[in-house]
Design a protein around this motif. Sequence first.
Motif, PDB file in Angstrom:
ATOM      1  N   LEU A   1      45.984  19.690  97.814  1.00  0.00           N
ATOM      2  CA  LEU A   1      46.420  18.438  97.185  1.00  0.00           C
ATOM      3  C   LEU A   1      45.946  17.227  97.977  1.00  0.00           C
ATOM      4  O   LEU A   1      45.555  16.206  97.399  1.00  0.00           O
TER       5      LEU A   1
ATOM      6  N   THR B   1      54.319  17.838  92.844  1.00  0.00           N
ATOM      7  CA  THR B   1      53.213  18.614  92.272  1.00  0.00           C
ATOM      8  C   THR B   1      53.064  19.942  93.016  1.00  0.00           C
ATOM      9  O   THR B   1      52.841  20.993  92.405  1.00  0.00           O
ATOM     10  N   TRP B   2      53.194  19.884  94.339  1.00  0.00           N
ATOM     11  CA  TRP B   2      53.139  21.115  95.148  1.00  0.00           C
ATOM     12  C   TRP B   2      54.247  22.081  94.741  1.00  0.00           C
ATOM     13  O   TRP B   2      54.009  23.283  94.582  1.00  0.00           O
TER      14      TRP B   2
ATOM     15  N   LEU C   1      54.538  20.398 103.038  1.00  0.00           N
ATOM     16  CA  LEU C   1      53.168  20.623 102.561  1.00  0.00           C
ATOM     17  C   LEU C   1      52.320  21.367 103.584  1.00  0.00           C
ATOM     18  O   LEU C   1      51.206  21.798 103.276  1.00  0.00           O
TER      19      LEU C   1
ATOM     20  N   ASN D   1      53.481  23.350  90.863  1.00  0.00           N
ATOM     21  CA  ASN D   1      52.282  24.133  90.574  1.00  0.00           C
ATOM     22  C   ASN D   1      51.990  25.205  91.615  1.00  0.00           C
ATOM     23  O   ASN D   1      51.159  26.086  91.383  1.00  0.00           O
TER      24      ASN D   1
ATOM     25  N   ILE E   1      53.003  13.871  95.223  1.00  0.00           N
ATOM     26  CA  ILE E   1      52.228  15.003  95.744  1.00  0.00           C
ATOM     27  C   ILE E   1      53.151  16.186  96.031  1.00  0.00           C
ATOM     28  O   ILE E   1      52.833  17.343  95.690  1.00  0.00           O
ATOM     29  N   ALA E   2      54.306  15.915  96.644  1.00  0.00           N
ATOM     30  CA  ALA E   2      55.233  16.996  96.997  1.00  0.00           C
ATOM     31  C   ALA E   2      55.800  17.673  95.755  1.00  0.00           C
ATOM     32  O   ALA E   2      55.956  18.902  95.722  1.00  0.00           O
TER      33      ALA E   2
ATOM     34  N   GLU F   1      50.387  24.844  94.363  1.00  0.00           N
ATOM     35  CA  GLU F   1      49.141  24.621  95.092  1.00  0.00           C
ATOM     36  C   GLU F   1      49.451  24.369  96.564  1.00  0.00           C
ATOM     37  O   GLU F   1      50.535  23.911  96.923  1.00  0.00           O
ATOM     38  N   SER F   2      48.460  24.634  97.398  1.00  0.00           N
ATOM     39  CA  SER F   2      48.654  24.382  98.823  1.00  0.00           C
ATOM     40  C   SER F   2      48.650  22.879  99.090  1.00  0.00           C
ATOM     41  O   SER F   2      47.996  22.098  98.391  1.00  0.00           O
ATOM     42  N   GLY F   3      49.376  22.495 100.120  1.00  0.00           N
ATOM     43  CA  GLY F   3      49.387  21.084 100.489  1.00  0.00           C
ATOM     44  C   GLY F   3      48.013  20.585 100.871  1.00  0.00           C
ATOM     45  O   GLY F   3      47.630  19.460 100.530  1.00  0.00           O
TER      46      GLY F   3
END
Length: 623
Positions: free
Chosen positions: A591, A580-581, A424, A584, A577-578, A586-588
Amino acid sequence: MARVRPTATVSDWLLSVAEVLPLPHRAVPPYTLGEAVAELGDYAQVVDASEWNRDRPTRKNRRSLQIEIQAQSGAIGGRLGALVAHLLDDLRDDANQEAVVTATTKFGEVWHSDIAVTDAFGDLSAAAKMGTTSAALRRLAAIVTSQVGPSARGPFSVLTYAADALVNTEDQLASESVGPLPGPLTEERRFEMAREILVAPPVGQVVVWTVYSRALLWGMREVIGPMTFLRADWALPNAFEHKWHDFPEREELRELRENVHWLDDLHSEALEQGNRLTLVRVDLGERQVAGAADEARRRIEAIVSIAVEAGGVSWQNAGATAVLLDGKARISSGGITVRQTRTADDDSYGIGGTGKILSTVADEFADVLAKGPMPEQLVEALTSLREARMTDHRDVSFYGARRVTPRVATALEDHAMELFASALKVPASELATALQRREALRQADGRIAAQLMAPLDEVWSRGPNAGRDQLERKISSYSRDGIRLVSVAKAVALQDEIRALPMSELKRADFEDALAICTLPDRERQLLDETWRETGLLRARHRRVRNAVNHGLPLNEVTLNSIRNYAESTSKIALDIALTWFKNGESGAALIQREEKAWTERIDRISSGLSCVDEDARNNEES
């Protein structure tokens, strides 16, 4: 809930104590002031004297333990607090390493003494008489659990027997004791009986018999110190059927057969072709019965581990145990499990669940995986967490997978968390704080839901009630994954109907406390502050446990197990969270900020004077 089911007409405070005193099923022993002081003492005994006041990590660890001790001191009651106050004063200045060892040893002796147990039990009873929530009572009950140690665990726990003394009928108690009960069964007499049980666990000559499958001896009988290993297909026929071969344990087995019913099942299984079963007898000498089975297994596993390390095959515990006190069976397990590996049809639920989850994974990740594989760091973290979950998993229960110890699971989760932070591209400390935020909110919401549902739970103990069942359906539902969802708004709207239900005073106190949390912003803020402090202690203790695992420092089983739920929960959040990263893009950092935002938005809502019920109403209007 406790195992106890009230069977006599007794006061509400007795029912409350009986409900919270025993450890819930499968619960780990609590971490309290006693464990915190013991952890400091163990640490002081192993750290080199030259590092005690000079080494920065050592000073940091000592500071963490002092914060833990201070926080845990606030959880003990007034009677016990007065007893140990001067001992805690001796611990505040920890610059002198030898003095710390002396002070913690003295504290441990007092903590487990009869007078300390009596004071802690008195604090618990006094709080129950005044009326409070189950959460407050369980904190005081945890102190007693810590003091009685191994006697608190297992189906024959002294906590369970003490709870029985508080609520069971006179006939039931007389049938469990030797002879008639002395005097009338007043509240005072019940309290005294329970106290006597807590301070006087049975002590004597303890022997443990247990069974392992996939276990074959080179001979028929092997003696290794206090441990005797017997081939079941040789020992049991010679003990029960004929006298071809005599051996020292033969008569004990014959006498044990009268009260330990799994021996007959073992006898039959041992003669089945293909079964490889070994009986193990461990003489533990003079000691308490409590914890004897665990201690015996620990000794056996250490010996078997030597054989495995040299190229042998692990034995599998067959789940059958008997504990003898002065030659008489005191504890016996229910049965024996020989075949650890089952066919696929035996676990259709688990296999079907796997297929369902994979279908969800396909829907979520098919597109992103079509563009390229997962990063190596995420793959490694996933495999590490998969291995860490093998402490208690369907693969272990149904398919004979190797069980992972909590110590190893903690190390694997620690490894996975470092990989998540690296993937992340966020500092590990920021990830840990975000995980603590989510966990604190999860614990707060879980407590609210549990207390709102308290008057509607445990229907089996009060008989059927159509009104209760109807209210439960209005207030709660279950997700497709079997998770209970509780509507705060509906519970508050139906509060008068819930109050009208028959319930114990403890459940009523829990419900009223939950209503206050849901309708009074200040009370909700108090709860969030409480869960934040508690998760902060867990986070710091988790760090100490990881350091102990990685550096070979002393690590008490209670301390280790006390952080397992937190470690597992936060690692699951980190995985979420990981993933989802990965999905998607998105940046860590974004998140992690989202996790912080969820906390700050809730605090801002409370600061503005809006309760969670007000928030629900506003959201309904907007939608």
